[in-house]
Design a protein around this motif. Structure first.
Motif, PDB file in Angstrom:
ATOM      1  N   ARG A 245      40.807  33.014  36.348  1.00 29.13           N
ATOM      2  CA  ARG A 245      40.665  32.411  37.612  1.00 29.13           C
ATOM      3  C   ARG A 245      40.950  33.310  38.705  1.00 29.13           C
ATOM      4  NH1 ARG A 245      43.498  26.585  36.193  1.00 29.13           N
ATOM      5  NH2 ARG A 245      43.230  26.577  34.192  1.00 29.13           N
ATOM      6  N   THR A 246      40.744  34.749  38.622  1.00 28.47           N
ATOM      7  CA  THR A 246      40.884  35.928  39.557  1.00 28.47           C
ATOM      8  C   THR A 246      39.712  36.329  39.997  1.00 28.47           C
ATOM      9  OG1 THR A 246      43.054  36.040  38.829  1.00 28.47           O
ATOM     10  CG2 THR A 246      42.188  37.581  40.111  1.00 28.47           C
ATOM     11  N   THR A 247      39.346  36.568  41.338  1.00 32.24           N
ATOM     12  CA  THR A 247      38.200  37.223  41.904  1.00 32.24           C
ATOM     13  C   THR A 247      38.758  38.469  42.796  1.00 32.24           C
ATOM     14  OG1 THR A 247      36.861  35.321  41.508  1.00 32.24           O
ATOM     15  CG2 THR A 247      36.035  37.219  43.179  1.00 32.24           C
ATOM     16  N   VAL A 248      38.337  39.706  42.383  1.00 31.24           N
ATOM     17  CA  VAL A 248      38.494  40.722  43.450  1.00 31.24           C
ATOM     18  C   VAL A 248      37.503  41.284  44.053  1.00 31.24           C
ATOM     19  CG1 VAL A 248      39.707  43.068  43.650  1.00 31.24           C
ATOM     20  CG2 VAL A 248      40.591  41.277  41.823  1.00 31.24           C
ATOM     21  N   VAL A 249      37.473  41.405  45.540  1.00 31.52           N
ATOM     22  CA  VAL A 249      36.388  42.178  46.107  1.00 31.52           C
ATOM     23  C   VAL A 249      36.884  43.305  46.823  1.00 31.52           C
ATOM     24  CG1 VAL A 249      34.610  41.675  47.979  1.00 31.52           C
ATOM     25  CG2 VAL A 249      35.249  39.920  46.455  1.00 31.52           C
ATOM     26  N   SER A 250      36.651  44.606  46.835  1.00 28.15           N
ATOM     27  CA  SER A 250      37.080  45.635  47.193  1.00 28.15           C
ATOM     28  C   SER A 250      35.783  46.749  47.820  1.00 28.15           C
ATOM     29  CB  SER A 250      37.743  46.631  46.331  1.00 28.15           C
ATOM     30  OG  SER A 250      38.937  45.829  45.672  1.00 28.15           O
ATOM     31  N   PRO A 251      35.702  46.343  49.376  1.00 22.75           N
ATOM     32  CA  PRO A 251      34.752  47.445  49.787  1.00 22.75           C
ATOM     33  C   PRO A 251      35.724  48.645  50.212  1.00 22.75           C
ATOM     34  CG  PRO A 251      35.529  45.701  51.342  1.00 22.75           C
ATOM     35  CD  PRO A 251      36.224  45.386  50.064  1.00 22.75           C
ATOM     36  N   ARG A 252      34.973  49.859  50.195  1.00 24.74           N
ATOM     37  CA  ARG A 252      35.843  51.096  50.292  1.00 24.74           C
ATOM     38  C   ARG A 252      34.620  52.057  51.199  1.00 24.74           C
ATOM     39  NH1 ARG A 252      35.703  56.343  47.481  1.00 24.74           N
ATOM     40  NH2 ARG A 252      38.052  57.115  47.420  1.00 24.74           N
ATOM     41  N   VAL A 253      35.383  52.591  52.287  1.00 27.12           N
ATOM     42  CA  VAL A 253      34.649  53.669  52.989  1.00 27.12           C
ATOM     43  C   VAL A 253      35.299  55.093  52.816  1.00 27.12           C
ATOM     44  CG1 VAL A 253      33.567  52.284  54.635  1.00 27.12           C
ATOM     45  CG2 VAL A 253      35.786  53.373  55.146  1.00 27.12           C
TER      46      VAL A 253
ATOM     47  N   VAL B 169      40.780  42.458  48.469  1.00 28.17           N
ATOM     48  CA  VAL B 169      40.716  41.026  48.787  1.00 28.17           C
ATOM     49  C   VAL B 169      40.787  40.281  47.361  1.00 28.17           C
ATOM     50  CG1 VAL B 169      39.917  39.090  50.103  1.00 28.17           C
ATOM     51  CG2 VAL B 169      39.782  41.542  50.902  1.00 28.17           C
ATOM     52  N   TRP B 170      41.670  39.814  47.087  1.00 28.97           N
ATOM     53  CA  TRP B 170      41.826  38.779  45.661  1.00 28.97           C
ATOM     54  C   TRP B 170      42.209  37.432  45.971  1.00 28.97           C
ATOM     55  CZ3 TRP B 170      46.301  37.076  44.203  1.00 28.97           C
ATOM     56  CH2 TRP B 170      47.602  37.560  44.608  1.00 28.97           C
ATOM     57  N   THR B 171      41.447  36.570  45.215  1.00 26.96           N
ATOM     58  CA  THR B 171      41.501  35.017  45.043  1.00 26.96           C
ATOM     59  C   THR B 171      42.020  34.898  43.571  1.00 26.96           C
ATOM     60  OG1 THR B 171      40.008  34.839  47.040  1.00 26.96           O
ATOM     61  CG2 THR B 171      40.755  32.814  45.801  1.00 26.96           C
ATOM     62  N   SER B 172      43.261  34.156  43.598  1.00 28.23           N
ATOM     63  CA  SER B 172      43.795  33.910  42.313  1.00 28.23           C
ATOM     64  C   SER B 172      44.537  32.546  41.867  1.00 28.23           C
ATOM     65  CB  SER B 172      44.477  35.078  41.664  1.00 28.23           C
ATOM     66  OG  SER B 172      44.971  34.932  40.432  1.00 28.23           O
ATOM     67  N   ALA B 173      44.222  32.033  40.695  1.00 26.07           N
ATOM     68  CA  ALA B 173      45.013  30.980  40.339  1.00 26.07           C
ATOM     69  C   ALA B 173      45.467  31.477  38.916  1.00 26.07           C
ATOM     70  CB  ALA B 173      44.459  29.599  40.437  1.00 26.07           C
TER      71      ALA B 173
ATOM     72  N   GLU C  96      44.864  36.925  49.008  1.00 28.00           N
ATOM     73  CA  GLU C  96      45.590  37.853  50.003  1.00 28.00           C
ATOM     74  C   GLU C  96      44.697  39.166  50.094  1.00 28.00           C
ATOM     75  OE1 GLU C  96      49.220  38.476  48.103  1.00 28.00           O
ATOM     76  OE2 GLU C  96      50.204  36.699  48.736  1.00 28.00           O
ATOM     77  N   GLN C  97      45.291  40.103  50.655  1.00 27.18           N
ATOM     78  CA  GLN C  97      44.272  41.271  50.881  1.00 27.18           C
ATOM     79  C   GLN C  97      45.566  42.535  50.922  1.00 27.18           C
ATOM     80  OE1 GLN C  97      41.958  41.553  54.363  1.00 27.18           O
ATOM     81  NE2 GLN C  97      41.870  43.648  54.613  1.00 27.18           N
ATOM     82  N   ARG C  98      44.955  43.371  50.215  1.00 27.07           N
ATOM     83  CA  ARG C  98      45.754  44.887  50.210  1.00 27.07           C
ATOM     84  C   ARG C  98      44.966  45.713  50.783  1.00 27.07           C
ATOM     85  NH1 ARG C  98      46.106  49.454  46.703  1.00 27.07           N
ATOM     86  NH2 ARG C  98      44.597  48.685  45.665  1.00 27.07           N
ATOM     87  N   ASP C  99      45.422  46.524  51.743  1.00 25.50           N
ATOM     88  CA  ASP C  99      44.662  47.746  52.447  1.00 25.50           C
ATOM     89  C   ASP C  99      45.313  48.959  52.014  1.00 25.50           C
ATOM     90  OD1 ASP C  99      43.197  46.346  54.512  1.00 25.50           O
ATOM     91  OD2 ASP C  99      45.268  45.537  54.758  1.00 25.50           O
ATOM     92  N   GLN C 100      44.350  49.967  51.644  1.00 23.04           N
ATOM     93  CA  GLN C 100      44.669  51.304  51.053  1.00 23.04           C
ATOM     94  C   GLN C 100      44.163  52.332  51.910  1.00 23.04           C
ATOM     95  OE1 GLN C 100      45.423  51.967  46.911  1.00 23.04           O
ATOM     96  NE2 GLN C 100      44.922  54.085  47.010  1.00 23.04           N
ATOM     97  N   LEU C 101      44.787  53.312  52.253  1.00 27.41           N
ATOM     98  CA  LEU C 101      44.253  54.356  53.098  1.00 27.41           C
ATOM     99  C   LEU C 101      44.695  55.645  51.974  1.00 27.41           C
ATOM    100  CD1 LEU C 101      43.186  55.613  55.779  1.00 27.41           C
ATOM    101  CD2 LEU C 101      45.591  55.775  56.499  1.00 27.41           C
TER     102      LEU C 101
END
Lengths: 378, 76
Positions: free
Chosen positions: A37-45, A66-70, A98-103
């Motif tokens: 029950r986890t979905t991860v969506v990661s856009p990257r530039v 960006v992940w949604t999880s149970a 929740e959202q994680r940002d990475q630079l």
């Protein structure tokens, strides 16, 4: 650092690219779903710019995770904070988003047969922040068939806990990476890698609880529930051997193996194999397979007895015995748009099956992922 | 644990000797065209692999060795 700072840093990289002799910019999009029950969506530039007759290169990228999880972790933690009502089904636990940002920023500079590099990353989410630094040196030995790389890394993490502003625990990591790459013939190249790290600080999950006695589940029949407690230090070692073999101009194969061992008692073997087909110049189709297996940490038990003398205690499936199989298919292609402008595109689709033979509440997880990327080269 | 560490060092030494034995090989620049193709690169395509590598690493007890997968937690 917050998202505004990340945006300004990205603008600085793009501004730098505008004055460069050679530029590259791209976007990619990653999506992963699994049966836990986890979905991860990661856009990257990402952008890169080269100067000084291509001897200096600056790279920068921004990625959102960006992940949604149970997942089982969240369902177990929820059972602590909010006991299940009589008749309530397992699937009724609320998913968390929740959202994680990475630079990532890096610079490399070539001086004769030596390339020097430095890099920095920032990763932030609502309950975990990380700053990482690395310096590296790459030397080509006489004959230019052997390359040696050394890298030193350091990262400082701060572990927080959502809803508890007073909770803050540091975690520091020091790493060493050595790489030896050898060209054996016009068709064969091989590499060995040593990757070691020493971590000190908080390495448990602030959300996970471990049930003592009973069935080991806090929401089940466990007698007592206590916070997860991992050792404060960890020494990790990984050795990799890998090679690529070309069969003419239109096919190749790759093999890789990793041996991993740490002082928590986790030992793992990873095998990778891939075959690539080049149907036309600039187009590559790759089929890759990965097998992974690990032993449990020495202090891991699927069900702990209700005793007070246990120092380290875990409900982390990453520390349980497990194995996984992964198969992925990818395509990479390119097209010349105009004089000096090339568009590269790629797509990858993969599936992974994780098996947990000794973890209460979770036996298997099946995951599907896909990545799409476009890169413009000027 | 010490025995295991010694075993790691022995493996590393053996692999190092094997690769170093190829150090006397000299491949001319004009013979390296095939090695420059993307399918012969160890790093792979970062844009294509970094997110998946991170998603895999946070689900396993091991890390390192192969390609870097970024930092942070993302421990979903």
């Amino acid at each position: 650092m917050r998202r505004t700072s990340i945006f300004l840093a990205a603008l600085a990289v793009l501004g730098t690219a505008a004055r460069a002799e050679a530029n590259e910019g791209g976007v990619s999009f990653f999506v992963r779903v699994d049966s836990d029950r986890t979905t991860v969506v990661s856009p990257r530039v990402a952008a890169a710019a080269s100067f000084d007759r291509d001897r200096t290169t600056v790279r920068g990228s921004y990625m959102a995770d960006v992940w949604t999880s149970a997942s089982i972790d969240i369902r177990t933690a929820a059972s602590i904070r909010r006991p299940r009502e009589p008749g309530q089904q397992d699937g009724e636990y609320r998913a968390i988003t929740e959202q994680r940002d990475q630079l990532d920023l890096s610079i490399t500079h070539e001086v004769d047969d030596v390339t020097l590099g430095a890099s920095y990353y920032y990763s932030g989410e609502n309950d975990y922040w990380s700053h990482g630094f690395a310096v590296r040196s790459v030397q080509e030995l006489p004959g230019n068939s052997t390359t040696i790389e050394e890298a030193l890394t350091y990262s400082h993490d701060v572990v927080g806990r959502a809803g508890d502003p007073t909770f803050s625990r540091p975690l520091d990591s020091f790493g060493l990476r050595l790489v030896l790459t050898q060209i054996f013939s016009p068709d064969v190249i091989a590499q060995i890698v040593y990757d070691g790290s020493y971590r000190t600080g908080f390495q448990s999950s602030p959300y996970r609880y471990v049930g003592l006695g009973g069935d080991g589940l806090c929401g089940g029949t466990a007698v007592l529930c206590v916070p997860e407690a991992h050792p404060a230090t960890r020494i990790r070692n990984a050795i990799v051997g890998q090679a690529r073999f070309a069969f003419g101009s239109s096919a190749s194969a790759g093999l890789g193996y990793r041996f991993y061992l740490d002082d928590w008692g986790v030992m793992s073997h990873t095998a990778r194999a891939q075959i690539a087909w080049i149907p036309d110049r600039g187009h590559t189709i790759t089929l890759a397979y990965r097998f992974y297996t690990q032993t449990a940490a020495a202090f891991y038990m699927s069900v702990y007895p209700n005793r007070e003398d246990i120092l380290n205690i875990s409900r982390d499936r990453e520390l349980s015995p497990m194995f996984s199989n992964r198969l992925a298919l990818s395509y990479q292609g390119g097209a010349l748009l105009t004089e000096g402008v090339t568009l590269k595109f790629a797509i990858a689709v993969g599936g992974t099956a994780f098996v947990y033979p000794d973890f209460v509440g979770l036996d298997e997880v099946y995951a599907l992922d896909t990545t799409l990327s476009f890169t413009l080269e000027l | 644990m010490i025995v295991r560490m010694q075993r790691i060092l022995l493996i590393a030494l053996a692999l190092g000797c094997a690769v170093a034995a190829g150090g006397c090989i000299s491949i001319q620049p004009w013979e390296r065209g095939r090695l420059a193709n993307p399918d012969m690169q160890f790093g792979g395509a970062e844009a294509l692999e970094s997110a998946e590598a991170h998603a895999t690493e946070v689900r396993e007890g091991s890390s390192g060795g192969f390609d870097a997968s970024g930092g942070g937690c993302g421990c979903n």
